[in-house]
Motif scaffolding. Structure first.
Motif, PDB file in Angstrom:
ATOM      1  N   PHE A  60     -41.304  -9.364  78.187  1.00  0.00           N
ATOM      2  CA  PHE A  60     -40.597  -8.085  78.023  1.00  0.00           C
ATOM      3  C   PHE A  60     -41.630  -6.960  78.135  1.00  0.00           C
ATOM      4  O   PHE A  60     -42.269  -6.582  77.165  1.00  0.00           O
ATOM      5  CB  PHE A  60     -39.874  -8.051  76.676  1.00  0.00           C
ATOM      6  N   SER A  61     -41.760  -6.426  79.345  1.00  0.00           N
ATOM      7  CA  SER A  61     -42.838  -5.505  79.672  1.00  0.00           C
ATOM      8  C   SER A  61     -42.495  -4.057  79.320  1.00  0.00           C
ATOM      9  O   SER A  61     -41.364  -3.596  79.493  1.00  0.00           O
ATOM     10  CB  SER A  61     -43.154  -5.593  81.174  1.00  0.00           C
ATOM     11  N   SER A  62     -43.521  -3.326  78.872  1.00  0.00           N
ATOM     12  CA  SER A  62     -43.396  -1.893  78.602  1.00  0.00           C
ATOM     13  C   SER A  62     -43.838  -1.044  79.793  1.00  0.00           C
ATOM     14  O   SER A  62     -43.685   0.175  79.763  1.00  0.00           O
ATOM     15  CB  SER A  62     -44.267  -1.508  77.395  1.00  0.00           C
ATOM     16  N   ALA A  63     -44.393  -1.673  80.812  1.00  0.00           N
ATOM     17  CA  ALA A  63     -45.064  -0.940  81.875  1.00  0.00           C
ATOM     18  C   ALA A  63     -44.118  -0.275  82.877  1.00  0.00           C
ATOM     19  O   ALA A  63     -44.578   0.386  83.805  1.00  0.00           O
ATOM     20  CB  ALA A  63     -46.020  -1.877  82.623  1.00  0.00           C
ATOM     21  N   TYR A  64     -42.805  -0.444  82.684  1.00  0.00           N
ATOM     22  CA  TYR A  64     -41.844   0.133  83.629  1.00  0.00           C
ATOM     23  C   TYR A  64     -41.057   1.293  83.028  1.00  0.00           C
ATOM     24  O   TYR A  64     -40.116   1.787  83.647  1.00  0.00           O
ATOM     25  CB  TYR A  64     -40.890  -0.951  84.143  1.00  0.00           C
ATOM     26  N   GLY A  65     -41.423   1.706  81.827  1.00  0.00           N
ATOM     27  CA  GLY A  65     -40.748   2.852  81.244  1.00  0.00           C
ATOM     28  C   GLY A  65     -40.321   2.604  79.825  1.00  0.00           C
ATOM     29  O   GLY A  65     -40.377   1.482  79.315  1.00  0.00           O
ATOM     30  N   LEU A  66     -39.854   3.692  79.171  1.00  0.00           N
ATOM     31  CA  LEU A  66     -39.442   3.590  77.779  1.00  0.00           C
ATOM     32  C   LEU A  66     -37.972   3.915  77.578  1.00  0.00           C
ATOM     33  O   LEU A  66     -37.480   3.910  76.463  1.00  0.00           O
ATOM     34  CB  LEU A  66     -40.319   4.493  76.895  1.00  0.00           C
ATOM     35  N   ASP A  67     -37.261   4.211  78.674  1.00  0.00           N
ATOM     36  CA  ASP A  67     -35.820   4.424  78.559  1.00  0.00           C
ATOM     37  C   ASP A  67     -35.115   3.735  79.724  1.00  0.00           C
ATOM     38  O   ASP A  67     -35.754   3.236  80.657  1.00  0.00           O
ATOM     39  CB  ASP A  67     -35.465   5.911  78.491  1.00  0.00           C
ATOM     40  N   LEU A  68     -33.794   3.706  79.678  1.00  0.00           N
ATOM     41  CA  LEU A  68     -33.019   2.945  80.652  1.00  0.00           C
ATOM     42  C   LEU A  68     -33.217   3.470  82.069  1.00  0.00           C
ATOM     43  O   LEU A  68     -33.395   2.689  83.010  1.00  0.00           O
ATOM     44  CB  LEU A  68     -31.535   2.984  80.271  1.00  0.00           C
ATOM     45  N   ALA A  69     -33.189   4.785  82.241  1.00  0.00           N
ATOM     46  CA  ALA A  69     -33.323   5.356  83.581  1.00  0.00           C
ATOM     47  C   ALA A  69     -34.656   4.972  84.210  1.00  0.00           C
ATOM     48  O   ALA A  69     -34.721   4.622  85.398  1.00  0.00           O
ATOM     49  CB  ALA A  69     -33.176   6.874  83.518  1.00  0.00           C
ATOM     50  N   MET A  70     -35.740   5.014  83.428  1.00  0.00           N
ATOM     51  CA  MET A  70     -37.056   4.673  83.955  1.00  0.00           C
ATOM     52  C   MET A  70     -37.131   3.204  84.342  1.00  0.00           C
ATOM     53  O   MET A  70     -37.611   2.858  85.426  1.00  0.00           O
ATOM     54  CB  MET A  70     -38.138   5.002  82.919  1.00  0.00           C
ATOM     55  N   VAL A  71     -36.645   2.323  83.478  1.00  0.00           N
ATOM     56  CA  VAL A  71     -36.745   0.886  83.743  1.00  0.00           C
ATOM     57  C   VAL A  71     -35.861   0.486  84.926  1.00  0.00           C
ATOM     58  O   VAL A  71     -36.238  -0.366  85.742  1.00  0.00           O
ATOM     59  CB  VAL A  71     -36.397   0.071  82.483  1.00  0.00           C
ATOM     60  N   LYS A  72     -34.699   1.106  85.037  1.00  0.00           N
ATOM     61  CA  LYS A  72     -33.792   0.776  86.131  1.00  0.00           C
ATOM     62  C   LYS A  72     -34.375   1.136  87.500  1.00  0.00           C
ATOM     63  O   LYS A  72     -34.000   0.553  88.516  1.00  0.00           O
ATOM     64  CB  LYS A  72     -32.442   1.487  85.960  1.00  0.00           C
ATOM     65  N   SER A  73     -35.300   2.093  87.539  1.00  0.00           N
ATOM     66  CA  SER A  73     -35.895   2.479  88.821  1.00  0.00           C
ATOM     67  C   SER A  73     -36.696   1.345  89.443  1.00  0.00           C
ATOM     68  O   SER A  73     -36.883   1.292  90.663  1.00  0.00           O
ATOM     69  CB  SER A  73     -36.804   3.697  88.635  1.00  0.00           C
ATOM     70  N   GLY A  74     -37.186   0.419  88.594  1.00  0.00           N
ATOM     71  CA  GLY A  74     -37.928  -0.728  89.097  1.00  0.00           C
ATOM     72  C   GLY A  74     -39.371  -0.440  89.457  1.00  0.00           C
ATOM     73  O   GLY A  74     -40.093  -1.325  89.904  1.00  0.00           O
ATOM     74  N   GLU A  75     -39.807   0.810  89.250  1.00  0.00           N
ATOM     75  CA  GLU A  75     -41.169   1.200  89.583  1.00  0.00           C
ATOM     76  C   GLU A  75     -41.908   1.645  88.326  1.00  0.00           C
ATOM     77  O   GLU A  75     -41.345   2.385  87.519  1.00  0.00           O
ATOM     78  CB  GLU A  75     -41.167   2.353  90.600  1.00  0.00           C
ATOM     79  N   PRO A  76     -43.163   1.224  88.177  1.00  0.00           N
ATOM     80  CA  PRO A  76     -43.937   1.729  87.037  1.00  0.00           C
ATOM     81  C   PRO A  76     -44.040   3.247  87.112  1.00  0.00           C
ATOM     82  O   PRO A  76     -44.261   3.800  88.191  1.00  0.00           O
ATOM     83  CB  PRO A  76     -45.314   1.068  87.213  1.00  0.00           C
ATOM     84  N   PRO A  77     -43.875   3.953  85.992  1.00  0.00           N
ATOM     85  CA  PRO A  77     -43.922   5.418  86.007  1.00  0.00           C
ATOM     86  C   PRO A  77     -45.326   5.938  86.288  1.00  0.00           C
ATOM     87  O   PRO A  77     -46.317   5.262  86.046  1.00  0.00           O
ATOM     88  CB  PRO A  77     -43.456   5.806  84.605  1.00  0.00           C
ATOM     89  N   MET A  78     -45.370   7.164  86.794  1.00  0.00           N
ATOM     90  CA  MET A  78     -46.664   7.791  87.078  1.00  0.00           C
ATOM     91  C   MET A  78     -47.398   8.164  85.802  1.00  0.00           C
ATOM     92  O   MET A  78     -48.614   8.212  85.760  1.00  0.00           O
ATOM     93  CB  MET A  78     -46.460   9.040  87.941  1.00  0.00           C
TER      94      MET A  78
END
Length: 401
Positions: A60-78
């Protein structure tokens, strides 16, 4: 709408904003691995599962965001914030930040915390006092931004920008245009302050972060402007929001359980235990979102790889399998029964938890002095509509003689 036949957990609904405790109960009993078809996410609600998931960062990775919209993008945030990292990168950054939050460093902040809390409680009007707007919303951001090195004239602006960025109307998953603008304002302020501190260091966290070094692959380097700005934005927001929600929740919860308030009036040594129970019973942070990094099956339900997974710490903290009489607010409860997940667990347990506890305890003591007897004006109370955090925007009270 939740009916007897349909269980719906929607983190962007009025029903969620107004207190999802009955939904959580049904999830634990009926769907411990819940799937939301509309938003395409999964949710874990039982204490055992949530605690295990917090510790299992490889699944269960934190590296893709901290909210649903960020994680759903499938890309690690800048954004290069510690909360958006997994080991080993997280470990390197955490070791640096831990130096700022040692027990000695936190204790050294006590005079600042006391002075700030006393400043705002001394201005309170017992005839008409909003525990949040006149107190709980004001002092936490003052403390955390003073630590950072933000000038006084911008400290409450940071709170306003954070509130705007977290606000969600019912049905709104993505940050609003106003929220994006607020984040931009915060970044611009912090970037400017970083440039000033690079030219002229001071005794503040910006200067210490500029001077700090981290080691990557055996090579030491310093943090760049973007990394410092990202961390300061996270710290300023989390450091303010958590304690603000804790104080509002305290006023409401103790009004509903006056016998527990009476215990504190009779024995102030119970204040730290009361803070812990508030954090368990009405935690400011209800959930964290992770990304599943592999297919995993729990309770007969398979979570595919690449899906957002809500870790419902607030539900876990009310799990009767973990806590005796979990729905009862009891400041004398046995806290060794289970792990309180209010500040997360595992590698991402909250860096500022000790500071938040200190602020909460001091604020609670001052409220006991200021309003030993009080009545909440229930018709005028208003909850926040935000992602991740839950609590009250307004809690007006009348101090009773």
């Amino acid at each position: 709408m939740t009916t007897a036949s349909q269980l719906v957990f929607d983190p962007f609904s009025e029903e969620f904003f107004n207190g999802p405790w009955e939904i959580y109960r049904r999830m634990r009993e009926e769907a411990p691995v819940y799937y939301n078809e509309e938003y395409d996410f999964y949710a874990l609600s039982r204490h055992e599962d949530v605690a295990a998931a917090y510790k299992d960062w490889e699944t269960f990775s934190s590296a893709y965001g901290l909210d649903l919209a960020m994680v759903k993008s499938g890309e690690p945030p800048m954004i290069k914030a510690i909360i958006l990292m997994d080991p080993p990168e997280h470990r390197q950054m955490r070791s640096l930040i831990n130096k700022v939050f040692t027990p000695r460093a936190i204790e050294a902040l006590r005079p600042l915390v006391v002075e700030t809390i006393d400043k705002y409680i001394s201005q309170a009007n017992p005839e008409r006092f909003d525990v949040v707007q006149d107190f709980g919303a004001l002092f936490p951001v003052e403390v955390i931004t003073t630590m950072l090195g933000v000038p006084p004239e911008y400290r409450q602006k940071v709170r306003e920008w954070t509130d705007i960025s977290l606000h969600r109307e019912p049905g709104q998953m993505d940050m609003s245009q106003e929220g994006l603008q607020a984040i931009g304002e915060t970044f611009a302020l912090y970037h400017q302050l970083i440039q000033e501190r690079r030219a002229e260091p001071r005794d503040d966290m910006f200067s210490r972060l500029i001077a700090a070094e981290i080691e990557e692959d055996g090579v030491k380097r310093r943090l760049d402007d973007f990394e410092i700005t990202s961390f300061a934005t996270l710290l300023g927001g989390a450091g303010a929001e958590t304690v603000t929600k804790l104080i509002g929740n305290a006023a409401v919860t103790f009004a509903r359980f006056p016998d527990q308030w009476q215990k504190l009036l009779e024995d102030r040594s119970k204040i730290p235990a009361a803070v812990e129970e508030l954090l368990r019973y009405e935690p400011p942070n209800h959930y964290n979102v992770r990304r599943s990094m592999r297919e995993v099956t729990l309770h007969g339900v398979t979570i595919p790889e690449g899906k957002p997974v809500f870790l419902l710490g607030a539900s876990a903290n009310r799990d009767p399998e973990a806590f005796t009489d979990a729905d009862t607010f009891d400041i004398d409860r046995d806290r060794t029964e289970a792990q309180n997940l209010a500040f997360g667990y595992g590698v991402h347990s909250c860096l500022g938890a000790a500071l938040a506890r200190m602020e909460g305890a001091i604020a609670l003591e001052r409220l006991l002095n200021f309003m030993p007897r009080y009545e909440v004006l229930w018709d005028e109370c208003k909850r926040v509509a935000m992602q991740n955090v839950a609590g009250w925007e307004r809690v007006p009270v009348r101090v009773v003689d």
